[in-house]
Design a protein around this motif. Sequence first.
Motif, PDB file in Angstrom:
ATOM      1  N   LEU A  98       0.835  -1.200   0.000  1.00 50.05           N
ATOM      2  CA  LEU A  98       0.000   0.000   0.000  1.00 50.05           C
ATOM      3  C   LEU A  98       0.868   1.248   0.000  1.00 50.05           C
ATOM      4  O   LEU A  98       0.576   2.219  -0.705  1.00 50.05           O
ATOM      5  N   ASN A  99       1.939   1.221   0.776  1.00 47.85           N
ATOM      6  CA  ASN A  99       2.841   2.363   0.811  1.00 47.85           C
ATOM      7  C   ASN A  99       3.459   2.592  -0.566  1.00 47.85           C
ATOM      8  O   ASN A  99       3.526   3.728  -1.036  1.00 47.85           O
ATOM      9  N   ILE A 100       3.886   1.540  -1.215  1.00 47.51           N
ATOM     10  CA  ILE A 100       4.445   1.647  -2.568  1.00 47.51           C
ATOM     11  C   ILE A 100       3.369   2.108  -3.546  1.00 47.51           C
ATOM     12  O   ILE A 100       3.613   2.920  -4.435  1.00 47.51           O
ATOM     13  N   GLY A 101       2.139   1.603  -3.367  1.00 47.36           N
ATOM     14  CA  GLY A 101       1.031   1.937  -4.256  1.00 47.36           C
ATOM     15  C   GLY A 101       0.621   3.397  -4.220  1.00 47.36           C
ATOM     16  O   GLY A 101      -0.101   3.866  -5.107  1.00 47.36           O
ATOM     17  N   LEU A 102       1.058   4.136  -3.221  1.00 48.77           N
ATOM     18  CA  LEU A 102       0.736   5.557  -3.153  1.00 48.77           C
ATOM     19  C   LEU A 102       1.490   6.371  -4.199  1.00 48.77           C
ATOM     20  O   LEU A 102       1.162   7.532  -4.438  1.00 48.77           O
ATOM     21  N   GLY A 103       2.500   5.772  -4.800  1.00 51.15           N
ATOM     22  CA  GLY A 103       3.248   6.458  -5.850  1.00 51.15           C
ATOM     23  C   GLY A 103       3.965   7.682  -5.313  1.00 51.15           C
ATOM     24  O   GLY A 103       4.716   7.605  -4.345  1.00 51.15           O
ATOM     25  N   ARG A 104       3.721   8.824  -5.922  1.00 49.50           N
ATOM     26  CA  ARG A 104       4.429  10.051  -5.531  1.00 49.50           C
ATOM     27  C   ARG A 104       4.068  10.521  -4.118  1.00 49.50           C
ATOM     28  O   ARG A 104       4.749  11.337  -3.534  1.00 49.50           O
ATOM     29  N   GLU A 105       2.964  10.020  -3.564  1.00 54.28           N
ATOM     30  CA  GLU A 105       2.550  10.366  -2.205  1.00 54.28           C
ATOM     31  C   GLU A 105       3.157   9.418  -1.161  1.00 54.28           C
ATOM     32  O   GLU A 105       2.888   9.553   0.028  1.00 54.28           O
ATOM     33  N   ALA A 106       3.973   8.462  -1.588  1.00 63.25           N
ATOM     34  CA  ALA A 106       4.518   7.448  -0.679  1.00 63.25           C
ATOM     35  C   ALA A 106       5.347   8.049   0.447  1.00 63.25           C
ATOM     36  O   ALA A 106       5.400   7.493   1.542  1.00 63.25           O
ATOM     37  N   SER A 107       5.957   9.185   0.213  1.00 60.30           N
ATOM     38  CA  SER A 107       6.784   9.789   1.265  1.00 60.30           C
ATOM     39  C   SER A 107       5.951  10.349   2.415  1.00 60.30           C
ATOM     40  O   SER A 107       6.483  10.626   3.488  1.00 60.30           O
ATOM     41  N   ARG A 108       4.656  10.494   2.206  1.00 60.43           N
ATOM     42  CA  ARG A 108       3.770  11.002   3.267  1.00 60.43           C
ATOM     43  C   ARG A 108       3.326   9.914   4.229  1.00 60.43           C
ATOM     44  O   ARG A 108       2.686  10.205   5.226  1.00 60.43           O
ATOM     45  N   ALA A 109       3.639   8.657   3.927  1.00 61.05           N
ATOM     46  CA  ALA A 109       3.174   7.540   4.759  1.00 61.05           C
ATOM     47  C   ALA A 109       4.336   6.604   5.077  1.00 61.05           C
ATOM     48  O   ALA A 109       5.333   6.559   4.361  1.00 61.05           O
ATOM     49  N   SER A 110       4.167   5.866   6.149  1.00 59.59           N
ATOM     50  CA  SER A 110       5.148   4.847   6.530  1.00 59.59           C
ATOM     51  C   SER A 110       4.376   3.600   6.950  1.00 59.59           C
ATOM     52  O   SER A 110       3.154   3.623   7.050  1.00 59.59           O
ATOM     53  N   HIS A 111       5.099   2.523   7.203  1.00 58.55           N
ATOM     54  CA  HIS A 111       4.455   1.300   7.669  1.00 58.55           C
ATOM     55  C   HIS A 111       5.220   0.759   8.868  1.00 58.55           C
ATOM     56  O   HIS A 111       6.428   0.957   8.996  1.00 58.55           O
ATOM     57  N   ALA A 112       4.459   0.127   9.773  1.00 60.00           N
ATOM     58  CA  ALA A 112       5.055  -0.345  11.017  1.00 60.00           C
ATOM     59  C   ALA A 112       4.337  -1.599  11.499  1.00 60.00           C
ATOM     60  O   ALA A 112       3.197  -1.875  11.112  1.00 60.00           O
ATOM     61  N   LEU A 113       5.014  -2.325  12.385  1.00 55.77           N
ATOM     62  CA  LEU A 113       4.484  -3.531  12.999  1.00 55.77           C
ATOM     63  C   LEU A 113       4.628  -3.395  14.508  1.00 55.77           C
ATOM     64  O   LEU A 113       5.693  -3.028  15.000  1.00 55.77           O
ATOM     65  N   ALA A 114       3.563  -3.668  15.229  1.00 55.56           N
ATOM     66  CA  ALA A 114       3.596  -3.681  16.687  1.00 55.56           C
ATOM     67  C   ALA A 114       3.149  -5.070  17.142  1.00 55.56           C
ATOM     68  O   ALA A 114       2.040  -5.497  16.825  1.00 55.56           O
ATOM     69  N   THR A 115       4.007  -5.742  17.870  1.00 58.20           N
ATOM     70  CA  THR A 115       3.706  -7.093  18.316  1.00 58.20           C
ATOM     71  C   THR A 115       3.978  -7.224  19.816  1.00 58.20           C
ATOM     72  O   THR A 115       4.855  -6.551  20.354  1.00 58.20           O
ATOM     73  N   ALA A 116       3.215  -8.090  20.458  1.00 54.09           N
ATOM     74  CA  ALA A 116       3.324  -8.255  21.910  1.00 54.09           C
ATOM     75  C   ALA A 116       4.534  -9.082  22.301  1.00 54.09           C
ATOM     76  O   ALA A 116       5.135  -8.857  23.339  1.00 54.09           O
ATOM     77  N   GLY A 117       4.889 -10.021  21.499  1.00 53.26           N
ATOM     78  CA  GLY A 117       6.018 -10.888  21.825  1.00 53.26           C
ATOM     79  C   GLY A 117       7.160 -10.687  20.857  1.00 53.26           C
ATOM     80  O   GLY A 117       7.050  -9.956  19.874  1.00 53.26           O
ATOM     81  N   PRO A 118       8.273 -11.352  21.117  1.00 57.11           N
ATOM     82  CA  PRO A 118       9.405 -11.246  20.189  1.00 57.11           C
ATOM     83  C   PRO A 118       9.073 -11.956  18.878  1.00 57.11           C
ATOM     84  O   PRO A 118       8.326 -12.928  18.847  1.00 57.11           O
ATOM     85  N   LEU A 119       9.643 -11.438  17.812  1.00 54.81           N
ATOM     86  CA  LEU A 119       9.454 -12.046  16.504  1.00 54.81           C
ATOM     87  C   LEU A 119      10.354 -13.262  16.356  1.00 54.81           C
ATOM     88  O   LEU A 119      11.419 -13.336  16.984  1.00 54.81           O
ATOM     89  N   ASP A 120       9.928 -14.189  15.527  1.00 53.02           N
ATOM     90  CA  ASP A 120      10.751 -15.328  15.164  1.00 53.02           C
ATOM     91  C   ASP A 120      12.046 -14.771  14.548  1.00 53.02           C
ATOM     92  O   ASP A 120      12.014 -13.849  13.738  1.00 53.02           O
ATOM     93  N   ALA A 121      13.189 -15.305  14.924  1.00 52.52           N
ATOM     94  CA  ALA A 121      14.484 -14.777  14.479  1.00 52.52           C
ATOM     95  C   ALA A 121      14.607 -14.766  12.957  1.00 52.52           C
ATOM     96  O   ALA A 121      15.102 -13.794  12.371  1.00 52.52           O
ATOM     97  N   ASP A 122      14.146 -15.826  12.299  1.00 48.28           N
ATOM     98  CA  ASP A 122      14.227 -15.883  10.837  1.00 48.28           C
ATOM     99  C   ASP A 122      13.339 -14.815  10.202  1.00 48.28           C
ATOM    100  O   ASP A 122      13.747 -14.155   9.243  1.00 48.28           O
ATOM    101  N   TYR A 123      12.138 -14.658  10.765  1.00 53.42           N
ATOM    102  CA  TYR A 123      11.222 -13.661  10.200  1.00 53.42           C
ATOM    103  C   TYR A 123      11.742 -12.249  10.463  1.00 53.42           C
ATOM    104  O   TYR A 123      11.652 -11.373   9.597  1.00 53.42           O
ATOM    105  N   GLU A 124      12.309 -12.012  11.637  1.00 56.99           N
ATOM    106  CA  GLU A 124      12.852 -10.687  11.929  1.00 56.99           C
ATOM    107  C   GLU A 124      14.008 -10.363  10.985  1.00 56.99           C
ATOM    108  O   GLU A 124      14.124  -9.238  10.495  1.00 56.99           O
ATOM    109  N   ALA A 125      14.853 -11.337  10.708  1.00 57.33           N
ATOM    110  CA  ALA A 125      15.954 -11.127   9.753  1.00 57.33           C
ATOM    111  C   ALA A 125      15.407 -10.841   8.359  1.00 57.33           C
ATOM    112  O   ALA A 125      15.921  -9.970   7.641  1.00 57.33           O
TER     113      ALA A 125
END
Length: 192
Positions: A98-125
Amino acid sequence: MQPAIDMSETPPARRGRLPLVLMLVMVIGPMVLATAMYQWRFWVPQERTYHGVLIGNGQSRADLGIEGVADVGWQLLVTAPDGCRGECRQLVYLARQLNIGLGREASRASHALATAGPLDADYEAQLRREYPQLGIHSLDLQRYARSVTPTHEAQLWIVDPLGNLVLRYDSSTPGKAILQDLRLLLKLSRIG
């Protein structure tokens, strides 16, 4: 003998009343109609132009249990209270697309992940390698549970530049619908 009074002419005071009454009706009438429509709920459109769940109660990222996030413009935030698997990973991928799909407006948005526990090491990498712009934050489960129902599903949120929650989506919402909502918000926004 007195001259006869001609009754065919309207006195000037009466001629001025009609335009005054019409102006008052034109100014006050719409306000009275709008108040009545609001009070008694008639002629209110039932359709909506957004596809997610509108958050209109002033909640912020902090109310979800996400602290220490600087206001970085519009944000596509994925919350994963039960760890990031399956649906969560799809939403993280979708947030980036979605962030990429904004095209020239992409710099106005960011993406983030909030999780309660630690991420799997492979997935975090993998996230660090493939999603270098992704912000990763911790999620306080107690505060999250007080603010969100249902609490166990991964969800995607649109957060405004002031940190307020605007819309919430589950994993079944099509990406095109979310992109349409986000583009409309960016078009209408004078901040971020």
